[in-house]
Structures are given as C-alpha cells and as structure tokens.
Design a protein around this motif. Structure first.
Motif, short mmCIF file in Angstrom:
data_model
loop_
_atom_site.label_atom_id
_atom_site.label_comp_id
_atom_site.label_asym_id
_atom_site.label_seq_id
_atom_site.Cartn_x
_atom_site.Cartn_y
_atom_site.Cartn_z
N GLU A 6 -2.89 -69.48 -72.98
CA GLU A 6 -1.65 -69.63 -72.23
C GLU A 6 -1.00 -68.27 -72.07
OE1 GLU A 6 1.09 -72.63 -73.34
OE2 GLU A 6 -0.48 -74.00 -73.94
N PRO A 7 -0.37 -68.04 -70.94
CA PRO A 7 0.29 -66.75 -70.75
C PRO A 7 1.44 -66.58 -71.73
CG PRO A 7 0.78 -68.23 -68.91
CD PRO A 7 -0.21 -68.91 -69.79
N SER A 8 1.64 -65.35 -72.13
CA SER A 8 2.72 -65.08 -73.08
C SER A 8 4.07 -65.27 -72.39
CB SER A 8 2.61 -63.64 -73.61
OG SER A 8 2.91 -62.72 -72.56
N VAL A 9 5.09 -65.33 -73.20
CA VAL A 9 6.44 -65.50 -72.68
C VAL A 9 6.79 -64.31 -71.78
CG1 VAL A 9 8.88 -65.62 -73.31
CG2 VAL A 9 7.17 -66.87 -74.65
N TRP A 10 6.38 -63.12 -72.20
CA TRP A 10 6.67 -61.91 -71.41
C TRP A 10 5.98 -61.99 -70.05
CZ3 TRP A 10 9.95 -58.35 -70.65
CH2 TRP A 10 9.64 -57.23 -69.91
N GLN A 11 4.71 -62.43 -70.01
CA GLN A 11 3.99 -62.54 -68.74
C GLN A 11 4.63 -63.58 -67.83
OE1 GLN A 11 0.12 -63.42 -70.30
NE2 GLN A 11 -0.58 -61.29 -70.11
N GLY A 12 5.07 -64.70 -68.42
CA GLY A 12 5.75 -65.72 -67.64
C GLY A 12 7.07 -65.22 -67.08
N PHE A 13 7.81 -64.48 -67.90
CA PHE A 13 9.08 -63.91 -67.44
C PHE A 13 8.85 -62.90 -66.33
CE2 PHE A 13 12.59 -60.79 -68.01
CZ PHE A 13 13.62 -61.62 -67.63
N LYS A 14 7.81 -62.08 -66.49
CA LYS A 14 7.48 -61.08 -65.48
C LYS A 14 7.09 -61.75 -64.17
CE LYS A 14 4.27 -57.27 -64.79
NZ LYS A 14 3.15 -56.55 -65.37
N ALA A 15 6.30 -62.82 -64.24
CA ALA A 15 5.90 -63.55 -63.03
C ALA A 15 7.13 -64.18 -62.36
CB ALA A 15 4.88 -64.63 -63.39
N PHE A 16 8.04 -64.69 -63.16
CA PHE A 16 9.27 -65.28 -62.63
C PHE A 16 10.10 -64.24 -61.88
CE2 PHE A 16 13.86 -65.97 -63.44
CZ PHE A 16 14.04 -67.11 -62.68
N LEU A 17 10.24 -63.06 -62.47
CA LEU A 17 11.04 -62.01 -61.84
C LEU A 17 10.39 -61.47 -60.58
CD1 LEU A 17 12.36 -59.91 -64.84
CD2 LEU A 17 13.59 -61.54 -63.44
#
Length: 158
Positions: A6-17
C-alpha cells in the motif's frame, strides 16, 4: 504469493496535492483573498463616497424600524424595538455585484474568448485534415477506376 504494498501516507498526500483540482483550488483561494482587498478598496474609496453624496458614507447606518420605538444602545446594538438593517445588506450586495462584475469582465470573459479561439483553430485544423483525407480517398478511387478500365470490360478479379 506476493503482497501488494500500500502506498505510504506521504505518497498518498503527495498524490492528493498534485491533483489538478487541488492546485487550482489553492490558487483560486489565494487570488480570491488578494482580490478581496481590491474590492474592499473600491467599495470604500468609490462606492461609499458616491452613496455619501446622496446620504451617508456608511451604508450600515441605513435602517428601518419595523416595530417601534427603536432605540440603539451605545455599542450599536438594538436595545428596544425591531430594526431592519437594510444598509448592511445593500453594502454586502454592492460588494458582491462589484466582485462578480470584475471577475467576469476581467477573467471569465477574456478566458472564454481565448478558449473559443483555440477551439476554432483546432476545428479548422481537423477540417483541413478531413479535406485532405477525403481528397486522398477520391484519388485512390480514381486510380482504382483507371486500373479497372485498363484491364478491360470483360476481365474480373477472382
């Protein structure tokens, strides 16, 4: 059996931004905040003096007493009666209309015209490409007809 990581929280946040909508929304909020100062200056420097020429510069002072007697306390709140503060509504409405007009005439309308020109250019290019394709098709049909005519009327393809 391999497990999906699963993608890390940081990767998910980066994708969101990095989504286009989030960036566009952030830009709109920043521009809107800066634009608020311009609108407030126009209302304070232009609209209020124009209204002041008729009555008072402060639109908040315009009110009507619905059920009297209306008395204001020292802090500006209504101490007795029912007061309708229609001047505040008028001021907010003027601010909104001015903001909407400036946004429309300085941002939306020019962008719509620009996008319409871009679309017209794109359609013109596609139309030219279609004409070329149709012309090529017609040439190929003519070549086929010439070849059939050269073979003679009695010969057919097997």
């Amino acid at each position: 059996m391999s497990e999906k990581k699963e993608p890390s929280v940081w990767q998910g946040f980066k994708a969101f931004l990095m989504r286009g909508n989030v960036v566009d929304l952030a830009v709109a909020v920043v521009i809107g905040a800066a634009f608020t100062n311009i609108v407030n200056s126009v209302v304070k420097g232009v609209i209020n003096p124009l209204v002041g020429a008729i009555g008072t510069k402060n639109l908040d002072s315009y009110s009507s007493c619905l059920k009297g007697p209306c008395k204001l306390a020292a802090d500006g709140s209504v101490s007795s009666g029912v007061m309708i503060l229609w001047g505040s509504v008028l001021g907010a409405t003027l601010s909104f209309v001015i903001t909407a007009a400036v946004v429309y005439f300085l941002m939306v309308l020019p962008m719509a015209k620009y996008l319409a020109r871009q679309e017209a250019r794109r359609k013109a290019r596609e139309g030219t490409k279609e004409i070329v394709e149709v012309t090529e098709l017609e040439v190929l049909k003519e070549i086929r007809d010439e070849l059939v005519a050269q073979r003679g009327p009695g010969r057919t393809e097997s």
